[in-house]
Design a protein around this motif. Sequence first.
Motif, PDB file in Angstrom:
ATOM      1  N   SER A  83       0.823  -1.216   0.000  1.00  0.00           N
ATOM      2  CA  SER A  83       0.000   0.000   0.000  1.00  0.00           C
ATOM      3  C   SER A  83       0.857   1.266   0.000  1.00  0.00           C
ATOM      4  O   SER A  83       0.467   2.288  -0.571  1.00  0.00           O
ATOM      5  CB  SER A  83      -0.933   0.009   1.208  1.00  0.00           C
ATOM      6  N   LYS A  84       2.032   1.203   0.612  1.00  0.00           N
ATOM      7  CA  LYS A  84       2.897   2.384   0.728  1.00  0.00           C
ATOM      8  C   LYS A  84       3.750   2.627  -0.511  1.00  0.00           C
ATOM      9  O   LYS A  84       4.109   3.777  -0.813  1.00  0.00           O
ATOM     10  CB  LYS A  84       3.819   2.240   1.949  1.00  0.00           C
ATOM     11  N   GLU A  85       4.111   1.563  -1.217  1.00  0.00           N
ATOM     12  CA  GLU A  85       5.033   1.691  -2.349  1.00  0.00           C
ATOM     13  C   GLU A  85       4.271   1.754  -3.669  1.00  0.00           C
ATOM     14  O   GLU A  85       3.638   0.786  -4.077  1.00  0.00           O
ATOM     15  CB  GLU A  85       6.009   0.507  -2.364  1.00  0.00           C
ATOM     16  N   GLN A  86       4.360   2.890  -4.336  1.00  0.00           N
ATOM     17  CA  GLN A  86       3.629   3.102  -5.581  1.00  0.00           C
ATOM     18  C   GLN A  86       4.083   2.142  -6.674  1.00  0.00           C
ATOM     19  O   GLN A  86       3.264   1.676  -7.480  1.00  0.00           O
ATOM     20  CB  GLN A  86       3.831   4.552  -6.058  1.00  0.00           C
ATOM     21  N   ASN A  87       5.389   1.831  -6.700  1.00  0.00           N
ATOM     22  CA  ASN A  87       5.889   0.955  -7.767  1.00  0.00           C
ATOM     23  C   ASN A  87       5.509  -0.516  -7.556  1.00  0.00           C
ATOM     24  O   ASN A  87       5.813  -1.366  -8.394  1.00  0.00           O
ATOM     25  CB  ASN A  87       7.404   1.080  -7.905  1.00  0.00           C
ATOM     26  N   LEU A  88       4.858  -0.815  -6.432  1.00  0.00           N
ATOM     27  CA  LEU A  88       4.346  -2.173  -6.206  1.00  0.00           C
ATOM     28  C   LEU A  88       2.860  -2.284  -6.526  1.00  0.00           C
ATOM     29  O   LEU A  88       2.266  -3.339  -6.317  1.00  0.00           O
ATOM     30  CB  LEU A  88       4.588  -2.605  -4.750  1.00  0.00           C
ATOM     31  N   HIS A  89       2.280  -1.216  -7.034  1.00  0.00           N
ATOM     32  CA  HIS A  89       0.859  -1.248  -7.400  1.00  0.00           C
ATOM     33  C   HIS A  89       0.708  -1.892  -8.777  1.00  0.00           C
ATOM     34  O   HIS A  89       0.368  -1.247  -9.768  1.00  0.00           O
ATOM     35  CB  HIS A  89       0.270   0.159  -7.369  1.00  0.00           C
ATOM     36  N   LYS A  90       0.997  -3.194  -8.797  1.00  0.00           N
ATOM     37  CA  LYS A  90       0.963  -3.991 -10.023  1.00  0.00           C
ATOM     38  C   LYS A  90       0.067  -5.204  -9.785  1.00  0.00           C
ATOM     39  O   LYS A  90      -0.188  -5.577  -8.639  1.00  0.00           O
ATOM     40  CB  LYS A  90       2.375  -4.459 -10.392  1.00  0.00           C
ATOM     41  N   PRO A  91      -0.388  -5.853 -10.872  1.00  0.00           N
ATOM     42  CA  PRO A  91      -1.290  -7.001 -10.717  1.00  0.00           C
ATOM     43  C   PRO A  91      -0.762  -8.079  -9.776  1.00  0.00           C
ATOM     44  O   PRO A  91      -1.511  -8.592  -8.935  1.00  0.00           O
ATOM     45  CB  PRO A  91      -1.420  -7.527 -12.148  1.00  0.00           C
ATOM     46  N   MET A  92       0.526  -8.437  -9.899  1.00  0.00           N
ATOM     47  CA  MET A  92       1.063  -9.513  -9.070  1.00  0.00           C
ATOM     48  C   MET A  92       0.984  -9.174  -7.588  1.00  0.00           C
ATOM     49  O   MET A  92       0.625 -10.008  -6.744  1.00  0.00           O
ATOM     50  CB  MET A  92       2.516  -9.810  -9.449  1.00  0.00           C
ATOM     51  N   PHE A  93       1.286  -7.923  -7.236  1.00  0.00           N
ATOM     52  CA  PHE A  93       1.273  -7.529  -5.830  1.00  0.00           C
ATOM     53  C   PHE A  93      -0.150  -7.292  -5.332  1.00  0.00           C
ATOM     54  O   PHE A  93      -0.429  -7.465  -4.142  1.00  0.00           O
ATOM     55  CB  PHE A  93       2.145  -6.292  -5.629  1.00  0.00           C
ATOM     56  N   LEU A  94      -1.054  -6.928  -6.240  1.00  0.00           N
ATOM     57  CA  LEU A  94      -2.463  -6.851  -5.863  1.00  0.00           C
ATOM     58  C   LEU A  94      -2.985  -8.243  -5.508  1.00  0.00           C
ATOM     59  O   LEU A  94      -3.736  -8.410  -4.544  1.00  0.00           O
ATOM     60  CB  LEU A  94      -3.275  -6.254  -7.014  1.00  0.00           C
ATOM     61  N   LEU A  95      -2.550  -9.244  -6.248  1.00  0.00           N
ATOM     62  CA  LEU A  95      -2.914 -10.621  -5.938  1.00  0.00           C
ATOM     63  C   LEU A  95      -2.322 -11.061  -4.599  1.00  0.00           C
ATOM     64  O   LEU A  95      -2.962 -11.781  -3.832  1.00  0.00           O
ATOM     65  CB  LEU A  95      -2.437 -11.553  -7.062  1.00  0.00           C
ATOM     66  N   VAL A 142      -5.917 -19.530  -8.389  1.00  0.00           N
ATOM     67  CA  VAL A 142      -6.167 -19.727  -9.828  1.00  0.00           C
ATOM     68  C   VAL A 142      -5.768 -18.482 -10.607  1.00  0.00           C
ATOM     69  O   VAL A 142      -5.113 -18.570 -11.663  1.00  0.00           O
ATOM     70  CB  VAL A 142      -7.656 -20.048 -10.082  1.00  0.00           C
ATOM     71  N   THR A 143      -6.137 -17.314 -10.115  1.00  0.00           N
ATOM     72  CA  THR A 143      -5.778 -16.060 -10.785  1.00  0.00           C
ATOM     73  C   THR A 143      -4.267 -15.872 -10.817  1.00  0.00           C
ATOM     74  O   THR A 143      -3.719 -15.369 -11.801  1.00  0.00           O
ATOM     75  CB  THR A 143      -6.446 -14.868 -10.069  1.00  0.00           C
ATOM     76  N   MET A 144      -3.589 -16.290  -9.764  1.00  0.00           N
ATOM     77  CA  MET A 144      -2.122 -16.214  -9.746  1.00  0.00           C
ATOM     78  C   MET A 144      -1.511 -17.116 -10.813  1.00  0.00           C
ATOM     79  O   MET A 144      -0.517 -16.753 -11.451  1.00  0.00           O
ATOM     80  CB  MET A 144      -1.601 -16.619  -8.363  1.00  0.00           C
ATOM     81  N   ALA A 145      -2.099 -18.306 -10.990  1.00  0.00           N
ATOM     82  CA  ALA A 145      -1.609 -19.202 -12.042  1.00  0.00           C
ATOM     83  C   ALA A 145      -1.816 -18.575 -13.420  1.00  0.00           C
ATOM     84  O   ALA A 145      -0.941 -18.657 -14.303  1.00  0.00           O
ATOM     85  CB  ALA A 145      -2.329 -20.546 -11.951  1.00  0.00           C
ATOM     86  N   PHE A 146      -2.959 -17.935 -13.615  1.00  0.00           N
ATOM     87  CA  PHE A 146      -3.232 -17.240 -14.880  1.00  0.00           C
ATOM     88  C   PHE A 146      -2.244 -16.092 -15.078  1.00  0.00           C
ATOM     89  O   PHE A 146      -1.744 -15.865 -16.194  1.00  0.00           O
ATOM     90  CB  PHE A 146      -4.663 -16.715 -14.865  1.00  0.00           C
ATOM     91  N   ASP A 147      -1.936 -15.390 -14.000  1.00  0.00           N
ATOM     92  CA  ASP A 147      -0.950 -14.308 -14.047  1.00  0.00           C
ATOM     93  C   ASP A 147       0.406 -14.828 -14.512  1.00  0.00           C
ATOM     94  O   ASP A 147       1.067 -14.220 -15.362  1.00  0.00           O
ATOM     95  CB  ASP A 147      -0.834 -13.678 -12.656  1.00  0.00           C
ATOM     96  N   ARG A 148       0.847 -15.954 -13.958  1.00  0.00           N
ATOM     97  CA  ARG A 148       2.143 -16.533 -14.356  1.00  0.00           C
ATOM     98  C   ARG A 148       2.102 -17.007 -15.810  1.00  0.00           C
ATOM     99  O   ARG A 148       3.090 -16.881 -16.540  1.00  0.00           O
ATOM    100  CB  ARG A 148       2.499 -17.707 -13.438  1.00  0.00           C
TER     101      ARG A 148
END
Length: 312
Positions: A52-64, A118-124
């Motif tokens: 939540s604090k790091e803007q550069n971590l606001h990506k799909p993988m980290f949201l998952l 499942v969504t994480m597997a789709f992400d990979r």
Amino acid sequence: MEAFNLTSSGLTMFILNGIPGLEADHMWISILFSIFYIISLLGNFTVLFVVSKEQNLHKPMFLLLCMLALTDIGMSTCVVPKALCIFWFGFKGITVDGCLTQMFFVHAVAAMQSAVLVTMAFDRYIAICDPLRYATILSNARIAMLGLVGLIRAVLFILPVPLLLRRLPFCANHVILHTYCEHIAVVKISCGDTRVNRTYGLVIILVTIGLDLTLIGLSYGMIIRAVLRINSKKAHQKTLNTCTAHISVMLMTYTPFLFSTLTHRFGQGIPAHVHILLANLYLLVPPMLNPVIYGVKTKELRDKVVKYTCRM
């Protein structure tokens, strides 16, 4: 023998018996549960805070990862506080509504966690097999939408479980041989016809876990096929290394769940305390280890955690 139906006012309380056969060890078990729970909360809240604090971590993988952390917190919190009340203070009573509510949240959160995996597997799969379109296919908004779909699925599938239980009659025995209101454990103490409840519970496992494992298997099948087309062995290792955290989390989540579920339903020769310990460890160990695994394996997250830790 008089029977009480949950829809009537006859039965107002269940008794959670803890871990039968290990009453003398309840205090030691409670210490272990407490340690696991504290580590789980610290690890998962750290992931949520850092992302939540790091803007550069606001990506799909980290949201998952945040979704996974929330399900981990919810899963252990549904069970541990009540279990500790049983172990420490002997507060074994739980109201019928409280029992059914706990049951709903435990199983709904588990179903939601499976949807996240499942969504994480789709992400990979997208990251490895179609990296150029990754940002287009998996935006933060789309990940949030997939998370919402997983939540709706969990609620719709699990809501009938406590509603069907309300129809069952319960006779003199209202002692649940468990530390929490697990579906089959409650069904077993009913003196009525439980075929509908058992069948629906099995259908839920097949539809949710079975479907999710199939989708994960397909994703990794296509990932392996794509990796085998790469000539460089170093590239093989680097590519597969991006999946090791997810694979580890999946093994820790699904293996004890399936073993616990199958032994609870079909393992008649296995002692009750083994069933119950397995069911509790399934809800405690993965939430404790998931943030550790991703923290070690994901360099971006690890670096940010170290940064905030050094500031303290």
